[in-house]
Write a protein that holds these residues in place. Structure first.
Motif, PDB file in Angstrom:
ATOM      1  N   LEU A 121       0.827  -1.204   0.000  1.00 39.08           N
ATOM      2  CA  LEU A 121       0.000   0.000   0.000  1.00 39.08           C
ATOM      3  C   LEU A 121       0.864   1.258   0.000  1.00 39.08           C
ATOM      4  N   ALA A 122       1.982   1.211   0.725  1.00 37.95           N
ATOM      5  CA  ALA A 122       2.882   2.360   0.746  1.00 37.95           C
ATOM      6  C   ALA A 122       3.490   2.596  -0.632  1.00 37.95           C
ATOM      7  N   ASP A 123       3.837   1.510  -1.340  1.00 40.82           N
ATOM      8  CA  ASP A 123       4.396   1.665  -2.685  1.00 40.82           C
ATOM      9  C   ASP A 123       3.369   2.254  -3.645  1.00 40.82           C
ATOM     10  N   LEU A 124       2.111   1.836  -3.495  1.00 38.46           N
ATOM     11  CA  LEU A 124       1.072   2.258  -4.431  1.00 38.46           C
ATOM     12  C   LEU A 124       0.563   3.663  -4.161  1.00 38.46           C
ATOM     13  N   TYR A 125       0.312   3.969  -2.891  1.00 34.49           N
ATOM     14  CA  TYR A 125      -0.397   5.200  -2.548  1.00 34.49           C
ATOM     15  C   TYR A 125       0.468   6.243  -1.839  1.00 34.49           C
ATOM     16  N   GLY A 126       1.737   5.950  -1.630  1.00 33.36           N
ATOM     17  CA  GLY A 126       2.628   6.939  -1.039  1.00 33.36           C
ATOM     18  C   GLY A 126       3.134   6.521   0.323  1.00 33.36           C
ATOM     19  N   ARG A 127       4.456   6.534   0.490  1.00 32.46           N
ATOM     20  CA  ARG A 127       5.053   6.111   1.763  1.00 32.46           C
ATOM     21  C   ARG A 127       4.721   7.096   2.879  1.00 32.46           C
ATOM     22  N   ARG A 128       4.821   8.390   2.580  1.00 32.89           N
ATOM     23  CA  ARG A 128       4.514   9.392   3.610  1.00 32.89           C
ATOM     24  C   ARG A 128       3.056   9.295   4.039  1.00 32.89           C
ATOM     25  N   ARG A 129       2.151   9.164   3.076  1.00 31.09           N
ATOM     26  CA  ARG A 129       0.723   9.088   3.395  1.00 31.09           C
ATOM     27  C   ARG A 129       0.424   7.884   4.286  1.00 31.09           C
ATOM     28  N   MET A 130       0.995   6.725   3.964  1.00 28.80           N
ATOM     29  CA  MET A 130       0.742   5.530   4.765  1.00 28.80           C
ATOM     30  C   MET A 130       1.398   5.610   6.141  1.00 28.80           C
TER      31      MET A 130
ATOM     32  N   MET B 129       6.190   0.675  10.099  1.00 21.59           N
ATOM     33  CA  MET B 129       7.531   0.167   9.845  1.00 21.59           C
ATOM     34  C   MET B 129       7.905   0.118   8.356  1.00 21.59           C
ATOM     35  N   PRO B 130       7.156  -0.568   7.486  1.00 18.47           N
ATOM     36  CA  PRO B 130       7.589  -0.611   6.082  1.00 18.47           C
ATOM     37  C   PRO B 130       7.505   0.739   5.392  1.00 18.47           C
ATOM     38  N   ALA B 131       6.475   1.530   5.704  1.00 20.35           N
ATOM     39  CA  ALA B 131       6.357   2.845   5.081  1.00 20.35           C
ATOM     40  C   ALA B 131       7.498   3.756   5.522  1.00 20.35           C
ATOM     41  N   GLY B 132       7.845   3.702   6.801  1.00 19.65           N
ATOM     42  CA  GLY B 132       8.939   4.529   7.305  1.00 19.65           C
ATOM     43  C   GLY B 132      10.280   4.148   6.710  1.00 19.65           C
ATOM     44  N   LEU B 133      10.539   2.843   6.599  1.00 20.63           N
ATOM     45  CA  LEU B 133      11.802   2.390   6.014  1.00 20.63           C
ATOM     46  C   LEU B 133      11.910   2.813   4.549  1.00 20.63           C
ATOM     47  N   ALA B 134      10.825   2.620   3.784  1.00 26.36           N
ATOM     48  CA  ALA B 134      10.855   2.990   2.369  1.00 26.36           C
ATOM     49  C   ALA B 134      10.982   4.500   2.193  1.00 26.36           C
ATOM     50  N   LEU B 135      10.308   5.260   3.048  1.00 26.43           N
ATOM     51  CA  LEU B 135      10.378   6.721   2.952  1.00 26.43           C
ATOM     52  C   LEU B 135      11.796   7.211   3.210  1.00 26.43           C
TER      53      LEU B 135
ATOM     54  N   ARG C 229       6.498  16.403   7.222  1.00 25.10           N
ATOM     55  CA  ARG C 229       7.528  17.311   6.719  1.00 25.10           C
ATOM     56  C   ARG C 229       8.432  16.662   5.690  1.00 25.10           C
ATOM     57  N   ALA C 230       8.379  15.345   5.556  1.00 29.45           N
ATOM     58  CA  ALA C 230       9.202  14.646   4.575  1.00 29.45           C
ATOM     59  C   ALA C 230       8.529  14.674   3.204  1.00 29.45           C
ATOM     60  N   SER C 231       9.302  14.423   2.170  1.00 31.18           N
ATOM     61  CA  SER C 231       8.758  14.434   0.809  1.00 31.18           C
ATOM     62  C   SER C 231       8.099  13.093   0.496  1.00 31.18           C
ATOM     63  N   GLU C 232       7.027  13.144  -0.286  1.00 31.39           N
ATOM     64  CA  GLU C 232       6.291  11.940  -0.649  1.00 31.39           C
ATOM     65  C   GLU C 232       7.067  11.130  -1.686  1.00 31.39           C
ATOM     66  N   SER C 233       6.875   9.820  -1.674  1.00 31.60           N
ATOM     67  CA  SER C 233       7.498   8.954  -2.673  1.00 31.60           C
ATOM     68  C   SER C 233       6.612   7.744  -2.904  1.00 31.60           C
ATOM     69  N   ARG C 234       6.669   7.210  -4.109  1.00 34.46           N
ATOM     70  CA  ARG C 234       5.921   6.008  -4.493  1.00 34.46           C
ATOM     71  C   ARG C 234       6.813   5.116  -5.331  1.00 34.46           C
TER      72      ARG C 234
END
Length: 266
Positions: A75-84, A123-129, A190-195
């Motif tokens: 879900l983080a890869d699809l919809y955004g790591r910061r958002r998740m 955890m996974p969203a934070g690591l990927a971000l 405050r971090a930049s979004e990524s997908r």
């Protein structure tokens, strides 16, 4: 919890590092703070089921966090790591507040399951971000420092939980994580979004998510919740269906063929 910025990292990476460090510390602190709180909690809330029901305060959280983590990463890869990450931190904090005001064991277990879902997102969203925000070559060191704080939460959790239960109440152990979860969400904002650009427009592997979660639920059941051989058989069946689903999915949760876990499937 203050997090010192990493020298040499850009500003966006520093915020991502702060979010992951605070979030992972919060998750581990909450998980291990309950080790010494459960007897007091059981005596306060009581209710039918005794130790068996109380055990689900921990196992319900762990089951939700463990089974949903692969789904959360996708879900983080699809919809955004910061958002998740923000969503996970908010869910974790709100659920912790609900745990703190629980008046029945059933309500507490339900809130803990929701809290586990929030932890699975963090955890996974934070690591990927953080990995995406760091310049090449610096992501591993930044991730190591963030996860080092998670280890601090693991070590200090039982002492913090026991001290709060004795000095205040078992509810204070849950209230403690609410501001930490809020700080995680604020740092992540405050971090930049990524997908993951490669996964854009591709469907979520629902079949893999359902079968993997179902297999773990079967294995996590207690003996009084059904015959052991029935639960093990159900886990094996769902595990086989999970492998088949991953082999056929356009974007699998786990690429079994590439990882070498499964090379062929009949």
């Amino acid at each position: 919890m203050p997090v010192l910025p990493e020298n040499g990292l850009p500003t966006q990476a520093r915020w991502a590092l702060a979010a992951l460090a605070t979030g992972s510390f919060c998750v581990q602190l909450d998980s291990f703070a309950l080790n010494l709180v459960l007897p007091v909690l059981r005596a306060d809330l009581g209710g039918p089921g005794g130790r068996g029901v109380t055990a689900w305060v921990v196992s319900g959280y762990l089951l939700a966090a463990g089974s949903l983590m692969p789904v959360a990463g996708r879900l983080a890869d699809l919809y955004g790591r910061r958002r998740m990450l923000v969503l996970g931190a908010v869910l974790f904090g709100v659920s912790a507040g609900l745990c703190a005001v629980a008046e029945s064991m059933t309500f507490l277990v339900a809130a803990r399951v929701a809290q586990g879902a929030g932890g699975a997102l963090i955890m996974p969203a934070g690591l990927a971000l953080l990995t995406n925000a760091c310049p090449p070559g610096s992501g591993r060191r930044a991730t190591g420092r963030a996860l080092g704080l998670a280890g601090l939460g693991t070590v200090s959790g039982p002492f913090v939980g026991g001290a709060l239960a004795e000095a205040v109440s078992w509810r204070a152990a849950f209230w403690l994580t609410v501001p930490l979860a809020a700080a995680t969400a604020l740092c992540a904002r405050r971090a930049s979004e990524s997908r993951d650009a490669a996964a854009a427009g591709r469907p979520l592997d629902v079949a893999g998510a359902v079968t993997a979660t179902g297999a773990l639920v079967c294995l996590a059941g207690r003996p009084e919740h059904g015959a052991v051989w029935v639960r093990v058989g159900g886990a094996l069946l769902l595990g086989a269906l999970f492998v088949r689903a991953e082999r056929r999915a356009a974007v699998p949760l786990v690429d079994l063929g590439r990882s070498g876990i499964v090379r062929t499937w009949c």
